[in-house]
Design an enzyme around this catalytic site. Sequence first.
Site, PDB file in Angstrom:
ATOM      1  CE  LYS A 208     -38.903   1.868  10.956  1.00  0.00           C
ATOM      2  NZ  LYS A 208     -37.471   1.602  11.104  1.00  0.00           N
ATOM      3  CD  GLU A 253     -30.163   1.840   6.247  1.00  0.00           C
ATOM      4  OE1 GLU A 253     -30.608   2.987   6.420  1.00  0.00           O
ATOM      5  OE2 GLU A 253     -30.706   0.825   6.704  1.00  0.00           O
ATOM      6  CD  GLU A 306     -37.698   4.539  14.423  1.00  0.00           C
ATOM      7  OE1 GLU A 306     -37.816   5.342  15.364  1.00  0.00           O
ATOM      8  OE2 GLU A 306     -37.173   4.827  13.341  1.00  0.00           O
TER       9      GLU A 306
HETATM   10  C1  LIG Z   1     -35.581   7.232   5.576  1.00  0.00           C
HETATM   11  C2  LIG Z   1     -34.407   7.785   5.869  1.00  0.00           C
HETATM   12  O1  LIG Z   1     -33.548   7.269   6.791  1.00  0.00           O
HETATM   13  C3  LIG Z   1     -33.792   6.026   7.414  1.00  0.00           C
HETATM   14  C4  LIG Z   1     -34.588   6.185   8.646  1.00  0.00           C
HETATM   15  C5  LIG Z   1     -33.981   6.308   9.896  1.00  0.00           C
HETATM   16  C6  LIG Z   1     -34.827   6.599  11.136  1.00  0.00           C
HETATM   17  O2  LIG Z   1     -36.042   6.731  11.008  1.00  0.00           O
HETATM   18  O3  LIG Z   1     -34.258   6.715  12.226  1.00  0.00           O
HETATM   19  C7  LIG Z   1     -32.599   6.183  10.028  1.00  0.00           C
HETATM   20  C8  LIG Z   1     -31.834   5.843   8.974  1.00  0.00           C
HETATM   21  C9  LIG Z   1     -32.428   5.425   7.703  1.00  0.00           C
HETATM   22  O4  LIG Z   1     -32.588   4.050   7.705  1.00  0.00           O
HETATM   23  C10 LIG Z   1     -33.910   8.992   5.158  1.00  0.00           C
HETATM   24  O5  LIG Z   1     -32.786   9.410   5.408  1.00  0.00           O
HETATM   25  O6  LIG Z   1     -34.646   9.535   4.304  1.00  0.00           O
END
Ligand SMILES: C=C(O[C@@H]1C=C(C(=O)O)C=C[C@H]1O)C(=O)O
Length: 469
Positions: A208, A253, A306
């Site tokens: 990933k 987050e 993921e």
């Molecule tokens: C990387 C980002 O978000 C991250 C990536 C996510 C995903 O790929 O689903 C979801 C939430 C965050 O952990 C961002 O907002 O820039």
Amino acid sequence: MTELVCVVRAVNPASVPIPVLLDIGPTSMWWRHGAGLLGWGEAAVTTTRGPSRFADARDWWEDMAGRARVFGDTVPGRHVPVAFASFTFDARSRAESVITVPEILIINRPEGTWLVWQRPMEHTDELSVRKAASVTTEEMMDRAREFWDPVGTAVHFKRKEIADFPWPRTSVPVHELQAIPSAAMGEHDYVESVAEALSALQRGPVRKIVMARDEVVYLSEGIDVPRTLTRLTRDYEHCWTYLVHGLVGATPELLIARKEGHAEARVLAGTADRNVVDAERQFPSTDADEAYVAEQLVNHPKQRQEHRYAIDSLVERLQPYTRSLHAQDTPFVLRLPNVWHLATDVSAELNDDDGAPVSVVTLAEAVHPTAAVGGTPRDQAVDEIHRLENEKHGMDRGRYAGPVGWVDARGDGEFGIALRGGQLESPHTIRLYAGCGIVAGSDPEAELAETKAKMRPMLSALAELPESE
Ligand SMILES: C=C(O[C@@H]1C=C(C(=O)O)C=C[C@H]1O)C(=O)O
């Protein structure tokens, strides 16, 4: 040598209403659900770089906080002095990490509100200290107002730059918001990078990788940070609204929080765009939402995978610091106005070796970057990010996706992941960032659309006209 002389006064919350405080233009902020910290000015600051950026900031702070003298009221569960901090995503970044001690601090909690003057003093003879300790709340508020500046970033830009900028404070016409072609990673580049990341995933060992892009936004009338913060706290009350040295946003987050031997985190990974939901569903109904959520998130193998990577990365790194650790078995769906995420809350009891509390800065260093913003396996994924974003496109994440938050004198504090935000680069430009987790089977165009959904909160917070106007 500078010493901090801190004076804490409990105040009636009604005497310092939040809209009024925000209008004074805080220089630092950490806020959620109507509670948190607001700071004005800078009593002390240090910047750090490279692999030791966390340890250097922590050591500097422990020395500074250890020498501080504190007078006045006590704040239950908080240990004055308090600093804000923000760290770069990558040790290789050209940007600096920062730990900054606001001179005036408001601590707002459900139990009450406190005003704190964290005053830097060179001469700490008894008379000067006693005089400093007798400060009134009115004097503290006057001092906060002295730090007022229209962009809320006095410590980020030179004051002259701000003074020279023709800020309209009243009767602002319609804000003009434009993306200007200064992004290091344009939309086309991003699609290409995601495709390259997919090839890297095929080669292994990376399973990933989170790819991000930037976008530079220009506001002809200038960026009104206090209003941007007001809108973020209003529309994203479940997120943590942050401002540290011109890095501003509202993140959903929580990387890690520490409070008296207890740690918490909220891991997100797996996203569905609510605009797509609204466009695709036949009629608005809770049932239709639930079906969509189940199909696109909860039962979607790619999203679950993921998400799993992100939890595993946190748990693995946090475990050595804990006596017990609990992560929910099944993720829940966090519903934000722009996107829905798979989310898992993690809580732990810390082992605090030999009774010495492990600072939240040390914990943040240990768990950063989780697979929510880096990838799996961690170090190889971060190297791939460096290769694809930085070397290929000259895009430095800076403090985007790094830990942002606060730490107190005992090492308690909260750090979010600096997402859904941007870096102020001038009084009228801000560089926004957003990224997405890429796993085998990801579609580059869909990921580009997801980055747009993730930039939406900041765009509307920057541009929306306040209702009163
Ligand atoms: C990387 C980002 O978000 C991250 C990536 C996510 C995903 O790929 O689903 C979801 C939430 C965050 O952990 C961002 O907002 O820039």
